[in-house]
Every structure is written in C-alpha cells, then in structure tokens.
Design an enzyme around this catalytic site. Sequence first.
Site, PDB file in Angstrom:
ATOM      1  N   HIS A 261      13.861   0.905  -9.254  1.00  0.00           N
ATOM      2  CA  HIS A 261      13.758   1.267  -7.837  1.00  0.00           C
ATOM      3  C   HIS A 261      14.738   0.328  -7.115  1.00  0.00           C
ATOM      4  O   HIS A 261      14.350  -0.644  -6.472  1.00  0.00           O
ATOM      5  CB  HIS A 261      12.313   1.036  -7.374  1.00  0.00           C
TER       6      HIS A 261
ATOM      7  N   LYS B 154       7.848  26.841  -9.164  1.00  0.00           N
ATOM      8  CA  LYS B 154       7.974  28.083  -9.960  1.00  0.00           C
ATOM      9  C   LYS B 154       8.675  27.823 -11.283  1.00  0.00           C
ATOM     10  O   LYS B 154       9.039  28.749 -11.997  1.00  0.00           O
ATOM     11  CB  LYS B 154       8.772  29.125  -9.172  1.00  0.00           C
TER      12      LYS B 154
ATOM     13  N   ARG C 179      13.618  10.617  -5.691  1.00  0.00           N
ATOM     14  CA  ARG C 179      12.486   9.967  -6.376  1.00  0.00           C
ATOM     15  C   ARG C 179      11.924  10.972  -7.379  1.00  0.00           C
ATOM     16  O   ARG C 179      11.696  12.139  -7.049  1.00  0.00           O
ATOM     17  CB  ARG C 179      11.396   9.564  -5.391  1.00  0.00           C
TER      18      ARG C 179
ATOM     19  N   ARG D 182       7.193   4.574   2.551  1.00  0.00           N
ATOM     20  CA  ARG D 182       8.251   3.657   2.981  1.00  0.00           C
ATOM     21  C   ARG D 182       9.652   4.141   2.589  1.00  0.00           C
ATOM     22  O   ARG D 182      10.547   4.207   3.434  1.00  0.00           O
ATOM     23  CB  ARG D 182       8.038   2.253   2.370  1.00  0.00           C
ATOM     24  N   THR D 183       9.847   4.451   1.316  1.00  0.00           N
ATOM     25  CA  THR D 183      11.209   4.733   0.836  1.00  0.00           C
ATOM     26  C   THR D 183      11.764   6.000   1.480  1.00  0.00           C
ATOM     27  O   THR D 183      12.910   6.016   1.948  1.00  0.00           O
ATOM     28  CB  THR D 183      11.192   4.880  -0.705  1.00  0.00           C
TER      29      THR D 183
HETATM   30  N1   CP Z   1       7.736   0.539  -1.909  1.00  0.00           N
HETATM   31  C1   CP Z   1       7.693   1.863  -2.087  1.00  0.00           C
HETATM   32  O1   CP Z   1       8.414   2.437  -2.902  1.00  0.00           O
HETATM   33  O2   CP Z   1       6.788   2.506  -1.281  1.00  0.00           O
HETATM   34  P1   CP Z   1       6.639   4.088  -1.192  1.00  0.00           P
HETATM   35  O3   CP Z   1       6.065   4.558  -2.493  1.00  0.00           O
HETATM   36  O4   CP Z   1       5.716   4.321  -0.029  1.00  0.00           O
HETATM   37  O5   CP Z   1       8.000   4.660  -0.964  1.00  0.00           O
END
Ligand code: CP
Length: 324
Positions: free
Chosen positions: A142, A92, A114, A64-65
């Site tokens: 998040h 590496k 991320r 999603r993100t």
């Molecule tokens: N909600 C969320 O962070 O989903 P993903 O891990 O798929 O990005």
Amino acid sequence: MSDGRPAANLGKDLVGLEPLSGDQILTILDTAEPFKEISERQIKKVPVLRGQTIVNLFFEPSTRTRISFEFAEKRLSADTVNVSATGSSVEKGETLVDTARNLEAMRIDMVVMRHGAAGAAQFLGDRISSNVINAGDGQHEHPTQALLDLLTLRDEFGGLDDLRVCIVGDILHSRVARSNIWGLLRVGADVAVCGPQTLIPRGLEELGVKVFPHIETAIEWCEALYVLRLQLERMNAGFVPSLQEYNRVYGVTSERLDRSDDEIPILHPGPMNRGVEIDSDVADGPHSLILPQVTNGVAVRMAVLYLLSGGEPEKADAAKEGEA
Ligand code: CP
C-alpha cells in the site's frame, strides 16, 4: 542519501516501495511539500492536472485512501470517475483487464486501484498503457499509505535516517506493514516489528528488521510506534486467543507508554479498533499523529499523481501556481 536528489523517474506505475530507491522515495516526499499548502487555501484548486482523466477503481472497501485520492485529483483539477465492484460489470464476471481496457477505450490517463489480490496492480500495469497507482493490493503493498507515513514521521522528527520505528500488531496480513518496512529501510531508518509470533512473517530479520516479542521492550527501544489494525475478519483463523487477550498483552495503552522516559509519537493507518490494538486515550492523545497522517495523505497523493503524469520535482512549486 544524496542531498542533490535526481528526478524521481518513477516509471509508468507505482505498485510498491520495494522497487524504489531511498532517493526516489525522498523525492516524492520533497515533491509533496509544496502541495501541502493547496489544501489550506479557501479555494482548493490548482491547474496541475487539467485535462487528465483518472479512474479510481476500488474493488475493496476504503474510506481514507479513496477519498484522499479523489481530493488530490480534484484539487489538481483532474477529471475523475469512481468505479467500485458493486454496481459494475465485475459483478457479471467481467475480468479486471477487460474492465480496464474498456476504460482505456474511453481515453483515460491513470488508474488508481485497490484490489483484494496481491499483484493485481502490477498485473494491470503490465497490460494497459495508462499509469497505474496501487491503492492497496491484497497483502502485498500500500505504497501511498507508507509514503504519507514517512512524510508524517519526517515532519515530526526532521529526518528519517537512523530513526527507530517499531510497527506493532498484525504484520503478517498487513500491506501497510510491508510498504512501511520497505520504505523505512530504503530511507535509512531502523525498523522493528512487535506482535504475537503467529502474526509475524518469517525472514524479516534477514532484511535487517528487529523482532520484539514484548510490547514493553519495543516501547523502550523505539522513537515512534506504528500501531496496526488487528484484522478482525481473519481472527477466526485462531491467530490470537481472543481480542481481550490481545489487548492485555499487545494493546497500546497510556499506562504502557507512560512507563517510557520519552514521549513517543503514535501512528495508525486506520481504520482503528479502539480498545483492541489501541486505547482511545492514546488514539486521541497529545502524541497521536493519526490525523496529521490523513492530512498528509492528500499532499503525498498529489505528488505521486504529479510525478507519474510527467511533472518534474523541482517544478512542483511553479506548477501549482500555473507557471510550469
Ligand atoms: N489506511 C487505509 O488504507 O484506510 P482505508 O482502508 O479506509 O482506505
């Protein structure tokens, strides 16, 4: 909350909701409103970020993100590059800062990252001049997930002040819970958590968060229920006796929800473990906000990108028509 809200003034980076004020958070949500419409157009593209280059740096899996950021960037006409740990020189042994500095040498404007380590976004933001947006850092925050959740709740209830929201499940390991707790508290909502004692971090009551040991009392109390993924990868550490036991005691089922006099909207950040923390008839039921959350994710991320690139909240509507 003041109604005549000031410019967001988010600073260079978005690393979390803890450092933001309620007004800043509400300004981001307000800025997302005009951006919602872009995704409903046949040609989903406006020139707001034309000429900007954005790198999506994902060191952990995401559906999603990552895709939502990419849609937001492309719909605002930014040039985007996706980098994952697999297949890059991180394999590496290249450090995070070296990777980012090399990207900056190619003249980028923003990094969406991320990372598995809490604090990674702040660490990077302190070391590079590009804007850094945290797309999830370890068990820390998040922020764009919580912003899209707040937008979805505001769409549903018309406001967030005094709204009673309970987050149920694995609070301990959840960056989504942490960002939602900060975000909800900042905008004046009443926040509770519910789950096994082993999955509730200490000290939440001191922040003004209620703790319900039983899902039944949580459902009685709340106006909206936010269900979290049971982080199965951590369950061999003995946080719950078994998945069946967790479902029996804490699972969000239609039987449990039907006992409430009210119809309770259900949120979940995904990915879901159907039949563990949530049953399919709830996830796919008439009170599920799970897919509206995903839709709102694109608009919220557009708003964050726009504001961090220097856009003014009150000009978002004109900017998307190419007039500002
Ligand atoms: N909600 C969320 O962070 O989903 P993903 O891990 O798929 O990005």
